[in-house]
Design an enzyme around this catalytic site. Structure first.
Site, PDB file in Angstrom:
ATOM      1  N   PRO A  11     -11.885 -10.728  -7.964  1.00 22.59           N
ATOM      2  CA  PRO A  11     -13.193 -10.137  -7.713  1.00 22.59           C
ATOM      3  C   PRO A  11     -13.157  -8.723  -7.146  1.00 22.59           C
ATOM      4  O   PRO A  11     -12.315  -8.397  -6.303  1.00 22.59           O
ATOM      5  CB  PRO A  11     -13.825 -11.097  -6.696  1.00 22.59           C
ATOM      6  CG  PRO A  11     -12.707 -11.896  -6.152  1.00 22.59           C
ATOM      7  CD  PRO A  11     -11.665 -11.959  -7.222  1.00 22.59           C
ATOM      8  N   ASN A  12     -14.094  -7.930  -7.645  1.00 21.17           N
ATOM      9  CA  ASN A  12     -14.359  -6.548  -7.209  1.00 21.17           C
ATOM     10  C   ASN A  12     -13.338  -5.533  -7.696  1.00 21.17           C
ATOM     11  O   ASN A  12     -13.537  -4.330  -7.507  1.00 21.17           O
ATOM     12  CB  ASN A  12     -14.506  -6.466  -5.670  1.00 21.17           C
ATOM     13  CG  ASN A  12     -15.685  -7.259  -5.179  1.00 21.17           C
ATOM     14  OD1 ASN A  12     -16.786  -7.086  -5.685  1.00 21.17           O
ATOM     15  ND2 ASN A  12     -15.474  -8.149  -4.229  1.00 21.17           N
ATOM     16  N   ARG A  19     -15.162   3.178  -5.648  1.00 18.78           N
ATOM     17  CA  ARG A  19     -15.492   2.993  -4.230  1.00 18.78           C
ATOM     18  C   ARG A  19     -14.205   2.847  -3.430  1.00 18.78           C
ATOM     19  O   ARG A  19     -13.177   2.464  -3.978  1.00 18.78           O
ATOM     20  CB  ARG A  19     -16.311   1.707  -4.008  1.00 18.78           C
ATOM     21  CG  ARG A  19     -17.376   1.460  -5.032  1.00 18.78           C
ATOM     22  CD  ARG A  19     -18.786   1.622  -4.448  1.00 18.78           C
ATOM     23  NE  ARG A  19     -19.747   1.544  -5.534  1.00 18.78           N
ATOM     24  CZ  ARG A  19     -20.280   0.407  -5.991  1.00 18.78           C
ATOM     25  NH1 ARG A  19     -19.965  -0.739  -5.428  1.00 18.78           N
ATOM     26  NH2 ARG A  19     -21.127   0.425  -6.995  1.00 18.78           N
ATOM     27  N   TYR A  24      -7.925   1.937  -1.866  1.00 20.97           N
ATOM     28  CA  TYR A  24      -7.450   1.436  -3.163  1.00 20.97           C
ATOM     29  C   TYR A  24      -7.100   2.536  -4.159  1.00 20.97           C
ATOM     30  O   TYR A  24      -6.693   2.247  -5.284  1.00 20.97           O
ATOM     31  CB  TYR A  24      -8.495   0.490  -3.772  1.00 20.97           C
ATOM     32  CG  TYR A  24      -8.732  -0.724  -2.906  1.00 20.97           C
ATOM     33  CD1 TYR A  24      -7.704  -1.630  -2.660  1.00 20.97           C
ATOM     34  CD2 TYR A  24      -9.965  -0.962  -2.322  1.00 20.97           C
ATOM     35  CE1 TYR A  24      -7.903  -2.737  -1.853  1.00 20.97           C
ATOM     36  CE2 TYR A  24     -10.175  -2.069  -1.509  1.00 20.97           C
ATOM     37  CZ  TYR A  24      -9.145  -2.954  -1.284  1.00 20.97           C
ATOM     38  OH  TYR A  24      -9.333  -4.052  -0.485  1.00 20.97           O
ATOM     39  N   ASN A  75      -3.253 -10.424  -9.380  1.00 20.58           N
ATOM     40  CA  ASN A  75      -3.859  -9.890  -8.175  1.00 20.58           C
ATOM     41  C   ASN A  75      -5.169 -10.663  -8.015  1.00 20.58           C
ATOM     42  O   ASN A  75      -6.181 -10.329  -8.638  1.00 20.58           O
ATOM     43  CB  ASN A  75      -4.134  -8.389  -8.291  1.00 20.58           C
ATOM     44  CG  ASN A  75      -4.718  -7.823  -7.004  1.00 20.58           C
ATOM     45  OD1 ASN A  75      -5.075  -8.566  -6.090  1.00 20.58           O
ATOM     46  ND2 ASN A  75      -4.830  -6.502  -6.944  1.00 20.58           N
ATOM     47  N   ALA A  78      -9.640 -11.012  -3.190  1.00 13.97           N
ATOM     48  CA  ALA A  78     -10.026 -11.798  -2.004  1.00 13.97           C
ATOM     49  C   ALA A  78      -9.683 -13.281  -2.151  1.00 13.97           C
ATOM     50  O   ALA A  78      -9.425 -13.970  -1.149  1.00 13.97           O
ATOM     51  CB  ALA A  78     -11.507 -11.612  -1.728  1.00 13.97           C
ATOM     52  N   GLU A  99       2.988 -12.134  -7.857  1.00 10.91           N
ATOM     53  CA  GLU A  99       1.765 -11.730  -7.156  1.00 10.91           C
ATOM     54  C   GLU A  99       1.827 -10.224  -6.906  1.00 10.91           C
ATOM     55  O   GLU A  99       2.878  -9.704  -6.511  1.00 10.91           O
ATOM     56  CB  GLU A  99       1.697 -12.495  -5.823  1.00 10.91           C
ATOM     57  CG  GLU A  99       0.514 -12.135  -4.942  1.00 10.91           C
ATOM     58  CD  GLU A  99       0.510 -12.954  -3.637  1.00 10.91           C
ATOM     59  OE1 GLU A  99       1.415 -13.800  -3.433  1.00 10.91           O
ATOM     60  OE2 GLU A  99      -0.405 -12.717  -2.834  1.00 10.91           O
ATOM     61  N   HIS A 101      -0.439  -6.777  -5.174  1.00  6.61           N
ATOM     62  CA  HIS A 101      -1.583  -6.202  -4.466  1.00  6.61           C
ATOM     63  C   HIS A 101      -1.431  -4.695  -4.425  1.00  6.61           C
ATOM     64  O   HIS A 101      -0.309  -4.187  -4.243  1.00  6.61           O
ATOM     65  CB  HIS A 101      -1.681  -6.730  -3.030  1.00  6.61           C
ATOM     66  CG  HIS A 101      -1.906  -8.200  -2.987  1.00  6.61           C
ATOM     67  ND1 HIS A 101      -3.129  -8.758  -3.262  1.00  6.61           N
ATOM     68  CD2 HIS A 101      -1.056  -9.217  -2.766  1.00  6.61           C
ATOM     69  CE1 HIS A 101      -3.023 -10.069  -3.198  1.00  6.61           C
ATOM     70  NE2 HIS A 101      -1.773 -10.388  -2.896  1.00  6.61           N
ATOM     71  N   ARG A 108      -2.912  -4.607   7.087  1.00  5.26           N
ATOM     72  CA  ARG A 108      -4.370  -4.655   7.173  1.00  5.26           C
ATOM     73  C   ARG A 108      -4.811  -5.788   8.111  1.00  5.26           C
ATOM     74  O   ARG A 108      -4.031  -6.274   8.915  1.00  5.26           O
ATOM     75  CB  ARG A 108      -4.939  -4.785   5.756  1.00  5.26           C
ATOM     76  CG  ARG A 108      -4.518  -3.594   4.876  1.00  5.26           C
ATOM     77  CD  ARG A 108      -5.161  -3.654   3.521  1.00  5.26           C
ATOM     78  NE  ARG A 108      -6.619  -3.558   3.632  1.00  5.26           N
ATOM     79  CZ  ARG A 108      -7.444  -3.823   2.624  1.00  5.26           C
ATOM     80  NH1 ARG A 108      -6.946  -4.162   1.432  1.00  5.26           N
ATOM     81  NH2 ARG A 108      -8.748  -3.719   2.791  1.00  5.26           N
TER      82      ARG A 108
END
Ligand code: CA2
Length: 150
Positions: A11-12, A19, A24, A75, A78, A99, A101, A108
């Protein structure tokens, strides 16, 4: 026929480049698709690159990999930190999982330090931005040549 790597995005991630560039970066998801596809082709592999904002759709795509892909790069965004459903699908998928990211999740907030996905992954790449996807494709190409024990 070329082996297929399924590259899944949660998501996103469709907002990438538009943004929060400080976290990112400025690279869009379409740019990352291009980088990952080219890197897969350089190894004689095909990339099937997808994004969804829906957990169930990601689960269905992971299930489909058993018959349609040689490996999964994911990835889960969330859902990395929340989804036992995606973990269970990855554990059952029967193909190697890497995996990835964009950010270094360990630098973070505390809630990002735990990943359900990691329990199903051969390895994790994080903190290298868009280049992490190229590194993940390289690692998957290597794994497919000489599989590691689970
Ligand atoms: O660093 C990563 O790749 C993450 O998977 C990104 C997720 C985050 O929840 C994970 O903890 C780490 C967030 C993806 C949202 O992407 C956006 C992109 C642009 C603007 C807003 C969100």
């Amino acid at each position: 026929m070329s082996q297929v790597i399924l590259i899944l995005n949660g998501p996103n991630l469709n907002l990438l480049g538009q943004r929060e560039p400080d976290i990112y970066g400025r690279t869009s998801l379409e740019d990352i698709r291009g980088l990952a596809t080219a890197r897969a082709e350089s190894h004689g592999l095909k990339a099937d690159f997808r994004q969804s904002n829906e957990e169930g759709e990601l689960v269905s795509w992971v299930q489909g990999a058993r018959s349609a892909a040689a490996g999964i790069v994911i990835n889960a965004a969330a859902y990395t930190h929340t989804s036992v459903a995606i973990l269970d699908a990855l554990l059952a998928c029967g193909v190697p999982v890497i995996e990835v990211h964009l950010s270094n999740i360990f630098k973070r907030e505390e809630f990002r330090h735990h990943s359900f996905v990691s329990r199903a992954a051969t390895g994790v790449i994080c903190g290298f931005g868009a280049q992490g996807y190229e590194l993940a494709v390289d690692a998957m190409a290597q794994l497919l040549k000489s599989p590691k024990p689970a």
